[in-house]
Design an enzyme around this catalytic site. Structure first.
Site, short mmCIF file in Angstrom:
data_model
loop_
_atom_site.label_atom_id
_atom_site.label_comp_id
_atom_site.label_asym_id
_atom_site.label_seq_id
_atom_site.Cartn_x
_atom_site.Cartn_y
_atom_site.Cartn_z
N GLU A 60 10.29 45.18 61.30
CA GLU A 60 10.34 45.98 60.08
C GLU A 60 9.32 45.56 59.03
O GLU A 60 8.91 46.38 58.21
CB GLU A 60 11.75 45.90 59.48
CG GLU A 60 12.83 46.52 60.33
CD GLU A 60 12.68 48.02 60.45
OE1 GLU A 60 12.28 48.67 59.46
OE2 GLU A 60 12.95 48.56 61.55
N SER A 73 73.86 27.02 64.69
CA SER A 73 73.99 25.56 64.77
C SER A 73 72.66 24.83 64.56
O SER A 73 72.61 23.60 64.74
CB SER A 73 74.56 25.17 66.13
OG SER A 73 75.85 25.71 66.31
#
Length: 638
Positions: free
Chosen positions: A83, A319
């Site tokens: 680019e 429990s």
């Protein structure tokens, strides 16, 4: 002549200075709009920096802050080479490229070549505009402003954060994850080339819709055949989904959140939860959690048709809290692992508990009673420890049990008569796996590490030894575990630990309705065993040095100013002809005075209270201080 030349030079310098000053004023008055760069989603990472989840930016856009150092070097190299090969030296614009593009545009009568540098592209991504000559001039100015404000690598970061990748995907992180399922750090050359290609025409080059067109441009950039193209857009990662809202709630939005989770373990736990859900009854759900004794959560998962984090849901533990009743009894000297207890029918006032199988085991050791989860011995020990003291001690350790509306602490606490979350239960079991203190579980790496004192180390080790037993169907050795089943089969629990990890499994229905046949042993314990199979071996811990062992013994000793009951003494015989003054010494105020578990009204600043016995008989007088310490005396009133 020389004077005129100097005057011209001075005039030019003054004009240049004026232009620079004007440019600086305009730059400050009209700065680049960085709002798109700042409006990003959140990346949630595990303890090693691996991506756990991606959460979109406002508006549903998948955009995440990405710096040049966050991507594979090949992506930066390919981007600059393709680019803007002069990117590293130009001031934001390339005059030659702009002139060439302008001639081409004038010849064609339209924009056919942008001549844009990467800095100009970054400016366009920050402030998208129609592609016109006016827009191009604005991009030139903005590019110069960006170069003045940011370094070259920071400008690359703008491009890498905002580049479009089709649909609602923006930025290299979202592009890499959606098209390849990998972090941008792990891109190969072909993948990097495609991520450079797509932003040129993001909708026309989407690999899932225009694969051939995208392939041609990718290979042209790559100068080679890049192989197969992505067939579809992948789902972005979202592990620990139910926990994410709690992870971010009440916090300043951040682009990156570091957690204590471990990605491979988290993924394995989610697979286990999904697999187990296939065998559960309709409308059932489950919650799984793995933490270290330090309190760092390593993995958690919820299964079922619910979006809530069930590790935070308050449920009856059955429990599962019995080990802590035994721990407090061991600490008080009421019992030890080899103490003989009676598992025989007994009434506690109007309360007559039974075992799950309706039978009784007779005389058993405390260790056997705990391992077999017998109800009568646990209730009898809680009766001696005191329900209110049990509740208060857990509260001082950072765990507040949720009682039913209007209920007072009572003996059913031993069998699940108060609610607790899976996270709180794991914190308590972490005390047994560690030094006896309860950690505050944390999921975010930036949360404080906090621990609350609870049990002396020797008591925690004693209970851990009692609970260490093989899994019924085989599995990892050396794990201490306990199950719990709430009344009516509404909640099935299993919690376990070794030196390296604490794990918990809960199975039930989120709305609290019964689950037929649900028990901790049948539904949750097999899950717990599978969870430990997923964990790495526990670290070997050397025996403490003598000095450390001595220090531990000193730490567990009662301090000189510890709580004491001065009057009445244990075994005292009192008359029933007036109030009895109950006096305490030591301990940290405020104090709580109780008789048979019922608190006595008193001034919290004082260390004594008047008690009027209601009738002749035997009574248990108890004092609690603010740290949960207790002193007791059994007395007789005649």
């Amino acid at each position: 002549m020389a004077a005129k030349a100097r005057a011209r030079l001075l005039a030019l310098a003054a004009s240049a200075a004026s232009l620079v000053a004007a440019a600086a004023v305009l730059d400050r008055a009209f700065p680049p709009d960085l709002s798109r760069l700042e409006t990003v989603g959140t990346e949630v990472v595990d303890r090693s920096g691996r991506t756990l989840a991606l959460l979109p930016a406002p508006g549903g856009v998948w955009r995440f802050r990405t710096a040049a150092d966050d991507v594979a070097p090949v992506l930066v190299e390919t981007l600059v080479a393709t680019e803007d090969r002069h990117f590293w030296w130009h001031p934001g614009v390339n005059p030659l490229a702009l002139a060439r593009a302008a001639l081409q545009d004038l010849s064609a009568g339209r924009i056919v070549s942008g001549g844009s540098t990467l800095t100009m592209q970054a400016a366009r991504l920050l402030e998208p505009r129609p592609r016109t000559m006016r827009s191009k001039l604005i991009e030139v100015v903005r590019a110069l402003q960006l170069e003045r404000r940011f370094s070259k690598r920071e400008i690359l970061g703008i491009w890498l954060t905002l580049a479009p990748y089709g649909g609602n995907l923006e930025g290299a992180r979202a592009g890499a994850m959606a098209w390849f399922g990998v972090s941008p750090r792990l891109l190969d050359p072909a993948q990097a080339a495609l991520l450079v290609a797509i932003p040129r025409r993001p909708e026309a080059l989407r690999p899932d819709r225009h694969a051939e067109r995208a392939r041609v441009l990718r290979d042209r950039i790559l100068h080679a055949d890049g192989g197969a193209m992505p067939a579809q857009r992948l789902r972005l990662p979202r592990h620990a989904g139910q926990a994410l809202s709690g992870l971010l709630a009440g916090r300043v939005p951040a682009s990156r959140v570091a957690t204590t989770l471990d990605l491979p373990l988290q993924a394995a736990l989610e697979r286990l939860a999904a697999e187990r859900m296939q065998a559960l009854p309709e409308r059932a759900a489950l919650a799984l959690l793995v933490a270290e004794p330090s309190g760092d959560i390593r993995a958690l998962a919820t299964g079922g048709r619910i979006s809530l984090d069930l590790t935070r849901a308050v449920r009856s533990p059955g429990s599962a809290l019995k080990p802590f009743i035994y721990a407090m009894a061991f600490q008080d000297g009421i019992a030890g692992p080899e103490t003989r207890l009676d598992d025989l029918p007994r009434r506690f006032g109007g309360y007559a508990p039974e075992n799950f199988d309706r039978g009784f085991a007779g005389p058993v050791t405390a260790a056997e009673a705990l391992r077999r989860s017998l109800n009568l011995p646990a209730v009898a020990l809680l009766d001696r420890v005191g329900p209110l003291r049990f509740l208060a001690t857990l509260r001082t350790a950072g765990v507040t049990l949720r009682l039913p509306a209007g209920a007072d602490p009572s003996l059913p606490l031993a069998l699940g008569g108060a609610g607790v979350t899976l996270r709180q239960a794991v914190g308590l079991y972490a005390a047994l796996a560690g030094d006896g203190s309860v950690p505050a579980l944390r999921l975010r790496d930036d949360d404080l590490v906090a621990r609350q004192p609870f049990l002396p180390p020797r008591i925690a080790a004693m209970v851990a030894d009692v609970l260490t037993q093989p899994f019924p169907d085989g599995g990892r050795a050396g794990v201490a575990w306990k199950t719990g089943t709430s009344w009516g089969g509404r909640d099935a629990w299993a919690l376990g630990f070794d030196r390296g990890f604490v794990a918990a499994a809960w199975v039930g229905r989120p709305n609290g309705t019964p689950l037929p046949g649900a028990t901790g042993r049948a539904l949750a314990l097999p899950l717990l065993a599978r969870m430990f199979d997923l964990l790495p071996p526990a670290p070997r811990v050397a025996a403490p040095a003598p000095a450390l062992a001595d220090a531990a013994r000193v730490a567990t000793a009662r301090p000189a100013d510890g709580l004491r009951l001065l009057f009445p003494p244990a075994g005292a015989v009192l008359s029933n002809d007036g109030p009895v003054v109950v006096r305490a010494m030591g301990g940290r105020r405020p104090l709580t005075f109780m008789v048979d578990g019922a608190p006595l009204p008193h001034d919290p600043a004082r260390r004594e209270v008047a008690w009027l016995p209601p009738a002749p008989g035997f009574y248990r007088v108890t004092i609690l201080d603010a740290d949960g310490a207790a002193a007791h005396a059994a007395v007789r009133v005649r």
